[in-house]
Write an enzyme that holds these catalytic residues in place. Structure first.
Site, PDB file in Angstrom:
ATOM      1  CB  CYS A  19      -0.990  -0.031   1.154  1.00  0.00           C
ATOM      2  SG  CYS A  19      -2.375  -1.124   0.819  1.00  0.00           S
ATOM      3  CG  HIS A  53      -4.214  -4.204   3.124  1.00  0.00           C
ATOM      4  ND1 HIS A  53      -3.444  -3.916   4.227  1.00  0.00           N
ATOM      5  CD2 HIS A  53      -4.646  -3.007   2.649  1.00  0.00           C
ATOM      6  CE1 HIS A  53      -3.403  -2.612   4.421  1.00  0.00           C
ATOM      7  NE2 HIS A  53      -4.139  -2.041   3.473  1.00  0.00           N
ATOM      8  CD  GLU A  62      -2.974  -7.096   5.616  1.00  0.00           C
ATOM      9  OE1 GLU A  62      -3.730  -6.157   5.890  1.00  0.00           O
ATOM     10  OE2 GLU A  62      -2.249  -7.099   4.586  1.00  0.00           O
TER      11      GLU A  62
END
Length: 423
Positions: free
Chosen positions: A311, A395, A397
């Site tokens: 990001c 993202h 995760e």
């Protein structure tokens, strides 16, 4: 006390009765009310609108408040995730923003300590359509309203989130003001929204840690979904905290990394003294152009050790390589964004949260665009094999979101392993 009388008549017509023979029972109902004689008004059995959202375009949206009271200014963005509102509340990348949830029903699972993505809530406020009046989840420890109140975060509900979302999609992200203060006029709130700006503001400094620390916690066994892809070898990763989420650290630890987290202003020279196997540049809030010190740090580390950017880290890498970033119309916020991996043609459903993007046309030769957002064609991933770096605009995760991209952590580990073998 006044008394009103109402005379009622009831006609009984038995199924087999003679239709010409009707039995009539009559009685009187008397109702009493104190308001007639005392003049006092009765309180409504439901909450009335006591808050306003005033947008910079001049529109005023009446709503009901929950959580904290007061007046707060921020940039309004919409998030399309169906769940995971607690992870969104504690994602530092939302600093300075009001998050509008497009999913209408929020709060039904309450909150719990396990779903925190940072040490506090950094967003400016929460905007939802319907606030659940009850919670139902085995991990719930308190309601969403109580949670926000304790953390001094404002929230509003019973507002037309669909109409606001359409406005944001058409006009772009808007600055807004949330207020429960009746003393402030709509004109005053409108002036606040038009004199505040989020562009060019360093939001990273307020969300980053102040001192380095070690991270050892892995993803809990009941939530781990790639436990078969583990490595006995350990790699030391220095993670720059630009607003890092806990689950990024947990996923790295689960893939066999020993992690040292450092502040956003940590000198590159100090990082290189640690002789890490790799460096992570994390997610974070705001405009990458507002943190030139971070860009310089990235420049000094590029090419020396394997690098992974997520990001904000992705955007900083883009600028450090000589590219440009730009502010998107309304950004990407949600857990359902399709991304194409240009290397293998696969499509990942990803979790995203960013208002800025890298302009791929501005990047120098040698830099490869590895991923593309299928909604708008924007750059979603980069790689520069000669400089040992990789990055994603979203993202991997998740938290909340799908796990399609989790294996990118394994790719980072593999990048560090090859470099370790080479040296």
């Amino acid at each position: 006390m006044a008394t009103n009388a109402m005379h009622l008549s009831v006609i009984n017509l038995p199924l087999l009765a003679n239709p010409n023979s009707l039995r009539v029972r009559s009685f009187t109902v008397r109702c009493s009310t104190g308001s007639v004689s005392t003049g006092a008004s009765l309180a409504a059995p439901w909450k009335l609108a006591d808050a306003r959202l005033v947008l910079e375009d001049g529109s005023v949206w009446k709503a009901k408040s929950f959580g904290a009271s007061g007046t707060q200014v921020g940039e309004v963005v919409f998030n399309t995730s169906l769940t995971g509102y607690q992870e969104i509340l504690t994602d530092p990348s939302y600093a300075g923003q009001f998050v509008l949830m497009t999913n209408p029903h929020i709060g039904n699972t309450g909150v719990n300590i396990d779903d925190e993505e940072s040490i506090k809530c950094f967003l400016a406020g929460l905007i939802i359509r319907s606030l659940s009046i009850s919670t139902s989840n085995y991990r719930c420890t308190e309601s969403l309203s109580d949670y926000l109140l304790k953390r001094n975060i404002m929230g509003i509900y019973d507002v037309d989130t669909r109409a606001i979302t359409r406005r944001l999609r058409e006009d772009g992200s808007l600055i807004g003001v949330l207020s429960t203060e009746e003393s402030k006029t709509d004109e005053e709130l409108l002036e606040m929204s038009r004199t505040w700006d989020i562009v060019g503001v360093d939001l990273i400094s307020n969300v980053s840690c102040k001192q380095p620390y070690e991270w050892v916690e892995k993803t809990g066994s009941e939530w781990d979904f790639n436990s078969n892809r583990r490595h006995e070898e350990t790699f030391h990763v220095v993670a720059y905290d630009f607003g890092i989420k806990h689950n990024i650290l947990r996923r790295l630890a689960s893939y066999g990394c020993k992690i040292t987290v450092v502040p956003s202003t940590w000198p590159a020279a100090e990082t290189l003294k640690m002789k890490p196997d790799g460096v992570l540049f994390s997610n974070g809030p705001g405009d990458p152009s507002a943190v030139p010190y971070a860009v310089e740090t990235v420049k000094e580390i590029i090419g020396k050790v394997p690098i992974f950017g997520i990001c904000m880290g992705h955007q900083l890498l883009g600028q450090a390589l000589g590219g440009k970033t730009y502010k998107m119309k309304f950004g990407h916020h949600g857990g359902n964004h399709p991304v194409r991996n240009l290397r293998n043609g696969s499509v990942e459903i990803s979790a995203q949260n960013h208002n800025y993007a890298v302009d791929p046309e501005s990047l120098p030769s040698g830099v490869e665009v590895t991923h593309v957002n299928l909604n708008d064609g924007s750059c979603a991933g980069l790689a520069f094999p000669q400089r040992k770096l990789m990055s994603l605009q979203y993202h991997p995760e998740a938290s909340p979101g799908p796990h399609d991209s989790d294996l990118v952590f394994d790719h980072f580990v593999e990048l560090m392993r090859k470099e370790k073998q080479r040296s």
